[in-house]
Write an enzyme that holds these catalytic residues in place. Structure first.
Site, PDB file in Angstrom:
ATOM      1  N   LYS A 178      34.364  45.398  27.756  1.00  0.00           N
ATOM      2  CA  LYS A 178      35.743  45.665  27.344  1.00  0.00           C
ATOM      3  C   LYS A 178      35.919  45.568  25.832  1.00  0.00           C
ATOM      4  CE  LYS A 178      37.597  42.380  29.736  1.00  0.00           C
ATOM      5  NZ  LYS A 178      36.442  41.756  30.361  1.00  0.00           N
TER       6      LYS A 178
ATOM      7  N   ARG B 107      46.459  39.361  33.164  1.00  0.00           N
ATOM      8  CA  ARG B 107      45.406  38.823  34.029  1.00  0.00           C
ATOM      9  C   ARG B 107      45.861  38.616  35.467  1.00  0.00           C
ATOM     10  NH1 ARG B 107      40.793  36.824  31.478  1.00  0.00           N
ATOM     11  NH2 ARG B 107      41.002  36.558  29.238  1.00  0.00           N
TER      12      ARG B 107
ATOM     13  N   ARG C  80      23.513  37.610  27.058  1.00  0.00           N
ATOM     14  CA  ARG C  80      24.425  37.275  25.967  1.00  0.00           C
ATOM     15  C   ARG C  80      24.365  35.781  25.657  1.00  0.00           C
ATOM     16  NH1 ARG C  80      30.786  38.103  26.748  1.00  0.00           N
ATOM     17  NH2 ARG C  80      30.542  36.168  27.902  1.00  0.00           N
TER      18      ARG C  80
ATOM     19  N   ARG D  77      25.491  30.622  23.866  1.00  0.00           N
ATOM     20  CA  ARG D  77      26.775  30.214  24.429  1.00  0.00           C
ATOM     21  C   ARG D  77      26.576  29.247  25.584  1.00  0.00           C
ATOM     22  NH1 ARG D  77      31.094  35.028  24.273  1.00  0.00           N
ATOM     23  NH2 ARG D  77      32.036  33.595  25.746  1.00  0.00           N
TER      24      ARG D  77
ATOM     25  N   ARG E 285      33.858  32.608  36.739  1.00  0.00           N
ATOM     26  CA  ARG E 285      34.752  33.539  36.039  1.00  0.00           C
ATOM     27  C   ARG E 285      34.826  34.885  36.752  1.00  0.00           C
ATOM     28  NH1 ARG E 285      32.265  31.115  31.405  1.00  0.00           N
ATOM     29  NH2 ARG E 285      31.065  32.991  30.982  1.00  0.00           N
TER      30      ARG E 285
END
Length: 185
Positions: free
Chosen positions: A13, A88, A127, A133, A144
């Site tokens: 996105k 959301r 990622r 992360r 998530r």
């Protein structure tokens, strides 16, 4: 052009929002960026959000809606915008509808990027390795994606029913995905 860009985490996105923003000459606005701006500049809305965040709580819809409305009223969005990360849930859809009506700026389309869960898991794991992360553990990623499936994915039907939904496969060459979105818009 006023667009929403939607889809699960890892679908691309943010990348597509930036490319579409350049193409249409409008700002890409992520709710995360809006929150960071308000926190950094210690705005009244930022102070209110910080109170929730310091307690480890999610910022409530009512405050998120205020922050988004404040951002959509700024001068740089007069020609349009791309919202990434909002709405959301169904309550935020209603709030956005009200905002856009008050601002006299109707939504042009909701772009939904799609990808199989296995592709999303692979992308986010990669990622996490590249960016270091700590929040992208397999368990956190799964959680998530589950939240997206239960809370956000159902609102795609709202935009589909309004003939505003543009669904595009989020797997492939980045430029091909952008071209597909632009062609569908």
């Amino acid at each position: 052009m006023r667009l929403l860009i939607m889809g699960p985490q890892g679908v691309g996105k943010g990348t597509q929002a930036e490319l579409l923003a350049k193409h249409y000459g409008i700002p890409a606005i992520s709710t995360g960026d809006i929150f960071r701006y308000n926190l950094k500049n210690n705005t009244p809305l930022g102070q209110e959000a910080k109170g929730f965040m310091n307690q480890g709580l999610l910022v409530p819809d009512e405050l998120t809606n205020k922050i988004v409305k404040d951002r959509l009223a700024m001068d740089d969005v007069a020609k349009g915008w791309i919202l990434d990360g909002y709405p959301r849930n169904a309550a935020q859809v209603e709030a956005l509808d009200t905002m856009l009506e008050e601002l006299g700026t109707p939504l042009d389309a909701a772009v939904a990027l799609t990808a199989d869960r296995s592709v999303l898991m692979e992308r986010m794991t990669k990622r996490a390795e590249i960016e270091g992360r700590a929040d992208d553990t397999p368990e956190a990623i799964e959680k998530r994606l589950d939240v997206y499936e239960h809370e956000t994915a159902p609102i795609l039907d709202i935009y589909r029913d309004r003939s505003k939904l543009v669904e595009v496969d989020g797997v492939g060459e980045i430029s091909d995905i952008s071209a597909a979105i632009i062609a569908r818009l």
